[in-house]
Design a protein around this motif. Structure first.
Motif, PDB file in Angstrom:
ATOM      1  N   ASN A 121      -3.795 -24.306   7.690  1.00  0.00           N
ATOM      2  CA  ASN A 121      -3.215 -22.978   7.463  1.00  0.00           C
ATOM      3  C   ASN A 121      -4.188 -22.019   6.791  1.00  0.00           C
ATOM      4  OD1 ASN A 121      -0.743 -23.493   8.560  1.00  0.00           O
ATOM      5  ND2 ASN A 121       0.331 -23.780   6.620  1.00  0.00           N
ATOM      6  N   GLU A 122      -5.153 -22.579   6.080  1.00  0.00           N
ATOM      7  CA  GLU A 122      -6.132 -21.718   5.418  1.00  0.00           C
ATOM      8  C   GLU A 122      -7.220 -21.350   6.410  1.00  0.00           C
ATOM      9  OE1 GLU A 122      -5.742 -20.317   2.737  1.00  0.00           O
ATOM     10  OE2 GLU A 122      -4.244 -21.505   1.689  1.00  0.00           O
ATOM     11  N   PRO A 123      -7.502 -20.063   6.554  1.00  0.00           N
ATOM     12  CA  PRO A 123      -8.526 -19.663   7.521  1.00  0.00           C
ATOM     13  C   PRO A 123      -9.928 -20.146   7.130  1.00  0.00           C
ATOM     14  CG  PRO A 123      -7.667 -17.744   6.311  1.00  0.00           C
ATOM     15  CD  PRO A 123      -6.854 -18.929   5.895  1.00  0.00           C
ATOM     16  N   GLY A 124     -10.193 -20.249   5.854  1.00  0.00           N
ATOM     17  CA  GLY A 124     -11.533 -20.669   5.403  1.00  0.00           C
ATOM     18  C   GLY A 124     -11.476 -22.042   4.748  1.00  0.00           C
ATOM     19  N   PRO A 125     -12.581 -22.451   4.103  1.00  0.00           N
ATOM     20  CA  PRO A 125     -12.602 -23.743   3.417  1.00  0.00           C
ATOM     21  C   PRO A 125     -11.564 -23.793   2.284  1.00  0.00           C
ATOM     22  CG  PRO A 125     -14.810 -22.779   3.537  1.00  0.00           C
ATOM     23  CD  PRO A 125     -13.847 -21.724   3.985  1.00  0.00           C
ATOM     24  N   VAL A 126     -10.844 -24.925   2.188  1.00  0.00           N
ATOM     25  CA  VAL A 126      -9.770 -25.002   1.187  1.00  0.00           C
ATOM     26  C   VAL A 126     -10.313 -24.968  -0.242  1.00  0.00           C
ATOM     27  CG1 VAL A 126      -7.944 -26.036   2.556  1.00  0.00           C
ATOM     28  CG2 VAL A 126      -9.657 -27.509   1.526  1.00  0.00           C
ATOM     29  N   LYS A 127     -11.530 -25.452  -0.418  1.00  0.00           N
ATOM     30  CA  LYS A 127     -12.106 -25.431  -1.759  1.00  0.00           C
ATOM     31  C   LYS A 127     -12.269 -23.989  -2.256  1.00  0.00           C
ATOM     32  CE  LYS A 127     -15.080 -28.543  -4.204  1.00  0.00           C
ATOM     33  NZ  LYS A 127     -15.989 -29.655  -4.132  1.00  0.00           N
ATOM     34  N   GLU A 128     -12.666 -23.127  -1.336  1.00  0.00           N
ATOM     35  CA  GLU A 128     -12.807 -21.720  -1.713  1.00  0.00           C
ATOM     36  C   GLU A 128     -11.461 -21.103  -2.048  1.00  0.00           C
ATOM     37  OE1 GLU A 128     -15.011 -19.274   1.096  1.00  0.00           O
ATOM     38  OE2 GLU A 128     -16.686 -20.675   0.819  1.00  0.00           O
ATOM     39  N   LYS A 129     -10.439 -21.448  -1.251  1.00  0.00           N
ATOM     40  CA  LYS A 129      -9.102 -20.918  -1.523  1.00  0.00           C
ATOM     41  C   LYS A 129      -8.600 -21.417  -2.885  1.00  0.00           C
ATOM     42  CE  LYS A 129      -5.079 -18.973  -0.959  1.00  0.00           C
ATOM     43  NZ  LYS A 129      -4.232 -18.846   0.195  1.00  0.00           N
ATOM     44  N   ALA A 130      -8.851 -22.701  -3.171  1.00  0.00           N
ATOM     45  CA  ALA A 130      -8.423 -23.259  -4.463  1.00  0.00           C
ATOM     46  C   ALA A 130      -9.058 -22.458  -5.597  1.00  0.00           C
ATOM     47  CB  ALA A 130      -8.812 -24.733  -4.564  1.00  0.00           C
ATOM     48  N   ARG A 131     -10.339 -22.185  -5.466  1.00  0.00           N
ATOM     49  CA  ARG A 131     -11.055 -21.470  -6.521  1.00  0.00           C
ATOM     50  C   ARG A 131     -10.565 -20.027  -6.657  1.00  0.00           C
ATOM     51  NH1 ARG A 131     -17.099 -24.147  -6.004  1.00  0.00           N
ATOM     52  NH2 ARG A 131     -16.399 -26.144  -6.847  1.00  0.00           N
ATOM     53  N   GLN A 132     -10.283 -19.434  -5.507  1.00  0.00           N
ATOM     54  CA  GLN A 132      -9.763 -18.059  -5.527  1.00  0.00           C
ATOM     55  C   GLN A 132      -8.397 -18.015  -6.226  1.00  0.00           C
ATOM     56  OE1 GLN A 132      -9.115 -16.590  -1.521  1.00  0.00           O
ATOM     57  NE2 GLN A 132      -7.660 -15.106  -2.358  1.00  0.00           N
ATOM     58  N   LEU A 133      -7.528 -18.983  -5.884  1.00  0.00           N
ATOM     59  CA  LEU A 133      -6.209 -19.024  -6.532  1.00  0.00           C
ATOM     60  C   LEU A 133      -6.351 -19.235  -8.034  1.00  0.00           C
ATOM     61  CD1 LEU A 133      -4.134 -21.209  -4.023  1.00  0.00           C
ATOM     62  CD2 LEU A 133      -3.597 -18.862  -4.713  1.00  0.00           C
ATOM     63  N   LEU A 134      -7.240 -20.150  -8.410  1.00  0.00           N
ATOM     64  CA  LEU A 134      -7.411 -20.438  -9.839  1.00  0.00           C
ATOM     65  C   LEU A 134      -7.894 -19.197 -10.586  1.00  0.00           C
ATOM     66  CD1 LEU A 134      -8.900 -24.042  -9.591  1.00  0.00           C
ATOM     67  CD2 LEU A 134      -6.684 -23.397 -10.560  1.00  0.00           C
ATOM     68  N   GLU A 135      -8.820 -18.474  -9.972  1.00  0.00           N
ATOM     69  CA  GLU A 135      -9.296 -17.252 -10.619  1.00  0.00           C
ATOM     70  C   GLU A 135      -8.185 -16.219 -10.755  1.00  0.00           C
ATOM     71  OE1 GLU A 135     -12.875 -16.128  -8.575  1.00  0.00           O
ATOM     72  OE2 GLU A 135     -14.064 -17.387  -9.917  1.00  0.00           O
ATOM     73  N   GLU A 136      -7.411 -16.061  -9.676  1.00  0.00           N
ATOM     74  CA  GLU A 136      -6.332 -15.070  -9.729  1.00  0.00           C
ATOM     75  C   GLU A 136      -5.253 -15.471 -10.726  1.00  0.00           C
ATOM     76  OE1 GLU A 136      -4.912 -13.353  -6.159  1.00  0.00           O
ATOM     77  OE2 GLU A 136      -6.867 -13.450  -5.202  1.00  0.00           O
ATOM     78  N   LEU A 137      -5.117 -16.757 -10.934  1.00  0.00           N
ATOM     79  CA  LEU A 137      -4.126 -17.238 -11.906  1.00  0.00           C
ATOM     80  C   LEU A 137      -4.730 -17.348 -13.306  1.00  0.00           C
ATOM     81  CD1 LEU A 137      -2.474 -19.810  -9.532  1.00  0.00           C
ATOM     82  CD2 LEU A 137      -1.191 -18.057 -10.747  1.00  0.00           C
ATOM     83  N   ASP A 138      -5.909 -16.754 -13.471  1.00  0.00           N
ATOM     84  CA  ASP A 138      -6.518 -16.657 -14.796  1.00  0.00           C
ATOM     85  C   ASP A 138      -6.936 -18.017 -15.350  1.00  0.00           C
ATOM     86  OD1 ASP A 138      -7.463 -14.998 -16.680  1.00  0.00           O
ATOM     87  OD2 ASP A 138      -5.596 -14.840 -17.831  1.00  0.00           O
ATOM     88  N   LEU A 139      -7.450 -18.866 -14.466  1.00  0.00           N
ATOM     89  CA  LEU A 139      -8.028 -20.145 -14.890  1.00  0.00           C
ATOM     90  C   LEU A 139      -9.521 -20.083 -14.547  1.00  0.00           C
ATOM     91  CD1 LEU A 139      -5.118 -22.307 -13.525  1.00  0.00           C
ATOM     92  CD2 LEU A 139      -5.789 -22.240 -15.928  1.00  0.00           C
ATOM     93  N   PRO A 140     -10.360 -19.820 -15.557  1.00  0.00           N
ATOM     94  CA  PRO A 140     -11.772 -19.527 -15.278  1.00  0.00           C
ATOM     95  C   PRO A 140     -12.566 -20.768 -14.854  1.00  0.00           C
ATOM     96  CG  PRO A 140     -11.340 -19.511 -17.633  1.00  0.00           C
ATOM     97  CD  PRO A 140     -10.023 -19.728 -16.964  1.00  0.00           C
ATOM     98  N   GLN A 141     -13.674 -20.474 -14.170  1.00  0.00           N
ATOM     99  CA  GLN A 141     -14.509 -21.514 -13.572  1.00  0.00           C
ATOM    100  C   GLN A 141     -14.949 -22.602 -14.554  1.00  0.00           C
ATOM    101  OE1 GLN A 141     -17.820 -19.839 -11.476  1.00  0.00           O
ATOM    102  NE2 GLN A 141     -18.493 -21.820 -10.682  1.00  0.00           N
ATOM    103  N   ASP A 142     -15.204 -22.219 -15.810  1.00  0.00           N
ATOM    104  CA  ASP A 142     -15.732 -23.220 -16.739  1.00  0.00           C
ATOM    105  C   ASP A 142     -14.735 -24.327 -17.084  1.00  0.00           C
ATOM    106  OD1 ASP A 142     -14.463 -21.006 -17.976  1.00  0.00           O
ATOM    107  OD2 ASP A 142     -15.134 -21.708 -19.936  1.00  0.00           O
TER     108      ASP A 142
END
Ligand code: ADP
Ligand code: MG
Length: 232
Positions: A121-142
């Protein structure tokens, strides 16, 4: 209105827990359309969690039908209900049910490991979507590599939301995921969840006993009003 497709259609549902002497739920009809954001309210003990478990196919009603996108899920065998759930429904549990020894990122990716449909269902790589969701939900990369047991309740809740959203499920059911937060944090969490749901046209069914949240939603269903058994 007529073109709208039904996401969840319940008819003549009766549910009684084994060993209880009377029905918990007796509901003649619930119609929820695709893309709706529904607030399901009812006092503690009124059967909200039981109803969500029926809708997700974790429980099976004694009578009646539960159709999810036109499919009568209560007639499917257990393994097909499990498959249907992982493919089509994101469940945010009250206690989140995250895997404590996995990292944030691993928890979010889990539905895509269990379901090809969610991955595709995800047009791109799921890892990227996971990271995008985490960022939007205010969970930073570190903190993405942190085990979820090291997180605060508020952070765990947002990981659970990202896990429910990944792979664009048709429906998200959320069982009082904000009950341990104060009002302002509940509202800000809801805003992010709703924005993500509307971006991917996911139907949201959100349960709470806190009527103050109702104004955030497109429609409220009061369980005590539609249940002909009286509880709670
Ligand atoms: P709510 O989520 O609205 O607080 P629940 O659906 O959790 O309500 O529970 C409604 C009622 O169903 C409870 O009061 C209890 O009597 C019964 N119930 C819930 N879970 C179980 C169970 N696992 N076994 C037997 N009865 C249960
Ligand atoms: Mg409950």
């Amino acid at each position: 209105m007529e073109d709208r497709k039904l996401a969840i259609q319940i008819e003549n549902l009766i549910y009684k827990w084994p060993k209880q002497n009377r029905n918990l739920l007796n509901i003649s009809s619930i119609n929820i359309y695709e893309g709706e954001q529904i607030f399901l309210v009812g006092p503690s003990g009124s059967g909200k969690s039981t109803l969500l478990n029926l809708i997700a196919g974790i429980l099976v009603p004694n009578q009646g039908t539960i159709k999810i996108r036109g499919i009568v899920i209560n007639e499917l065998p257990g393994y097909k209900r499990d498959l249907y759930r992982v493919n089509h429904i994101g469940f945010i549990f009250q206690q989140f049910n995250l895997i404590p020894y996995l990292s944030i990122e691993e928890n979010v990716l889990l539905p895509c490991l269990l379901s090809c449909r969610r991955e595709q269902n995800e047009p791109g790589p799921v890892k990227e979507k996971a990271r995008q969701l985490l960022e939007e939900l205010d969970l930073p990369q570190d903190i993405w590599n942190k085990k979820v047991r090291q997180l605060s309740i508020g952070q765990q809740q947002r990981v659970a939301a990202a896990r429910a959203l990944i792979g664009r499920p048709d429906i998200i059911v959320a069982d009082e995921p904000t009950s341990s937060l104060d009002y302002d944090r509940r509202v800000s969490f809801l805003k992010v969840l709703m924005k993500q749901c509307s971006q991917q046209n996911t139907t949201l069914l959100f349960v709470s006993h806190d009527l103050n949240l109702a104004s955030q939603f497109s429609r409220t269903i009061n369980l005590t009003e539609i249940n002909s058994e009286c509880h709670g």
